[in-house]
Scaffold this motif. Sequence first.
Motif, PDB file in Angstrom:
ATOM      1  N   UNK A  50     -36.899  -3.815 -15.392  1.00 27.55           N
ATOM      2  CA  UNK A  50     -35.636  -3.912 -16.135  1.00 27.55           C
ATOM      3  C   UNK A  50     -35.165  -2.531 -16.581  1.00 27.55           C
ATOM      4  N   UNK A  51     -36.115  -1.653 -16.917  1.00 30.26           N
ATOM      5  CA  UNK A  51     -35.757  -0.298 -17.338  1.00 30.26           C
ATOM      6  C   UNK A  51     -35.315   0.543 -16.135  1.00 30.26           C
ATOM      7  N   UNK A  52     -36.066   0.460 -15.022  1.00 30.21           N
ATOM      8  CA  UNK A  52     -35.754   1.319 -13.878  1.00 30.21           C
ATOM      9  C   UNK A  52     -34.477   0.891 -13.171  1.00 30.21           C
ATOM     10  N   UNK A  53     -34.086  -0.368 -13.299  1.00 29.97           N
ATOM     11  CA  UNK A  53     -32.806  -0.809 -12.763  1.00 29.97           C
ATOM     12  C   UNK A  53     -31.711  -0.781 -13.811  1.00 29.97           C
ATOM     13  N   UNK A  54     -32.060  -0.305 -15.014  1.00 31.19           N
ATOM     14  CA  UNK A  54     -31.112  -0.274 -16.121  1.00 31.19           C
ATOM     15  C   UNK A  54     -30.884   1.119 -16.657  1.00 31.19           C
ATOM     16  N   UNK A  55     -31.356   1.378 -17.887  1.00 29.63           N
ATOM     17  CA  UNK A  55     -31.015   2.632 -18.557  1.00 29.63           C
ATOM     18  C   UNK A  55     -31.633   3.863 -17.907  1.00 29.63           C
ATOM     19  N   UNK A  56     -32.766   3.698 -17.222  1.00 26.24           N
ATOM     20  CA  UNK A  56     -33.390   4.875 -16.626  1.00 26.24           C
ATOM     21  C   UNK A  56     -32.623   5.413 -15.423  1.00 26.24           C
ATOM     22  N   UNK A  57     -31.835   4.557 -14.771  1.00 22.09           N
ATOM     23  CA  UNK A  57     -30.938   5.058 -13.714  1.00 22.09           C
ATOM     24  C   UNK A  57     -29.973   6.075 -14.306  1.00 22.09           C
TER      25      UNK A  57
END
Length: 550
Positions: A50-57
Motif C-alpha cells: 500500500x505504501x509502495x503503490x501510494x505515498x512512496x511513489x
Amino acid sequence: MMNQFNTHEVCNQPVALENYNAWQTDIALMEAVAREGGSWAQDHLSAFGARTGGDLIDSGFAANENPPKLCSFDRYGHRIDEVEFHPAYHELMAAGMEYGMSSFAWRHENREGAHVARAAVMYLGSQADAGFGCPMSMTYAAIPALRHAPALAEKWLPKLLSAEYDPRSLPMEQKTGCTIGMGMTEKQGGSDLRRNTTKALRQKDGSYEIIGHKWFFSAPMCDAHLVLAQTEGGLSCFLVPRFLPDGMRNAVRIQRLKDKLGDWSNASSEVEFHGAFGELIGIEGRGIVTILEMVALTRLDCMIGSSAQMRQAVVQAIHHTSQREAFGKLLVDQPLMRNVLADLALESEAAVALTMRVARAVEMSGKDPHETALARIATAIGKYWICKRAPVLINEAQECLGGIGYVEENILPRLYRQAPLNSIWEGSGNVQCLDVLRALRKEPETRETLFAELQNAAGKNAHYDAELKCLAERFEDLETLEFRSRYVIERLALMLQASIFLLGDHTDIATEFCRSRIAGEHGLTFGTLSPDAPVAQLIERAAGATTAVL
C-alpha cells in the motif's frame, strides 16, 4: 471574449497510476512468494504494498528531482564530508528500514521463507525508487560477512537489524539504527580486485590504518563500509566506520559524488583513506572470500531490482493503454498492442519466478546440499539474464506510452535510466558467465545439481525436453566453452524459468514460454508471440494494478 483563448480540452489522456496496493494487485508475485514458502508474511507485504503503490511513489519522484549534495566543509572550514539529502529520500529510507528491506530476513531467520519474504519486500520497495535500495541491499548483505568478526557483529547487528531509520551523523553507539555500505573497486582494477592497491597497516591495538582510495564507494552516508585493502597477508576485508571509537570523524575523505546514469536520489562517491581506522573481518588474506558472502546477496538484489523495474514498467504500460484510445478503440484492445503487452507480461512473470526461486535457494544455502549448489550457480545465471532483459523490456514499455513515456514527469524515463545498472554492478555479464563456468569446472556437484533441478520438469513439454538434451551437449566442447558461454548461460536461464512454469499451475503460460523462448517461435523484439498465445490471460494477470484504480 476570453473563450477565444480556450483552444482545446484535454481529453483521451490517462490518469496517473497511484494509490494502489503493489502487493495485492501483483498475481505473479503473490504466487511466486507462496510457491517458495514466504506467504506467511502476506499481511506485512500487503501493508508495504500500500505504501509502495501510494505515498512512496511520490517520495521517489521528489527525491530524484532533488539530488543529494556534497558538503565537504562546514561554514567554519571544518572538514565534515557530509551528503545532504532531500526529505523525500529520508522518507524512503525510513519506510525501507521499517518494513525490512535491510533486515526482514535476519529478523525472522529461523522461519522458513524469510529470505523469500524479504525479497518480496525489496521487490515492492524498488518499484517506488531504486536509489534507496542501494544502502538497504548492502546492509542486508553485510550481515553474513560481519559474523566472521563475532565481537564486531555483537556490537553492530542490533543497530543494523533495527526497524528505525536514524539519519544523524553520530557514532554508532548513539544511534537507534544503522546502515552499511561497500567499497571494493579501484580505478586501476574494477572487477579485478587483486589489483587493489589500498593498504591496511596493523596497529599495536589490533586495529588497522587504511591508506588509499576507492573508485566506487557506495552510499557514503552509511554508518560504516566493508572495504578491501592489502595487508602483509594479502587482500583483506575491513569494517571502516564513519566515526572513530572516541567520537571523532574517521579519515575517509569524499572526493566527489558520481554523476551517474540512473537514479538521482542516492549518492555514490569516490573516496580517499588518509589513515582511516578499520577493523579486520575474517582472516588476513581472505578478504575476497569474506566479502563475496556479501556479494552473493547483493547479486540476488540485482535480480530483484531488475525484476521490480520490469514489473513497474509493465504495470505502467497496461494502465496507460487501458485508458488511451486510438483508431476507434482502446490501445489495450488493439491486436498488435495486445501481443506486445502479453509478451512483456510473460517476461516479467518469468523474471519474478526465477528471482524468488533463487531467493529460496540462497536461504537454504548451507542447510541443504542441493539448494547450496543451486544458489551458487543460479544466482549468477539469473543475474546475468534478468538484468540483461530489463533495459529492452522497459524501452518497449515506453513505446506503449508513446511520447509521454519519454518525459521525466513519468516514471518510465527513470526506470530506463536505471535499467542498465544491475547488469554492471556486482559483476558485469562476462563476470557472471565466468563465475558459472568456474563453478561447473571446480564443483562437479554444481553441474549435477543444475541438471537435477532442470530434470524435475522433464516430460512436460517437448520443446523443453529437446533443449534439455542439447544443454548437456553444449558443455562438451570445453575448448570453445568460454567463447560460447553467453549463449549457454542464456539458455540455462530460460530453462530454469521454463522449469518453474512447467511445474506450476498455468499450463497455457508454460506452453507459450517454452514455444516462444525455448523453441524460438518468437522474434528478436517483444510483441512477436504466436496468434494462439494466452494473450488475455497474461494481460489480465498483469493488469491487477491498472484495473484496480479504473
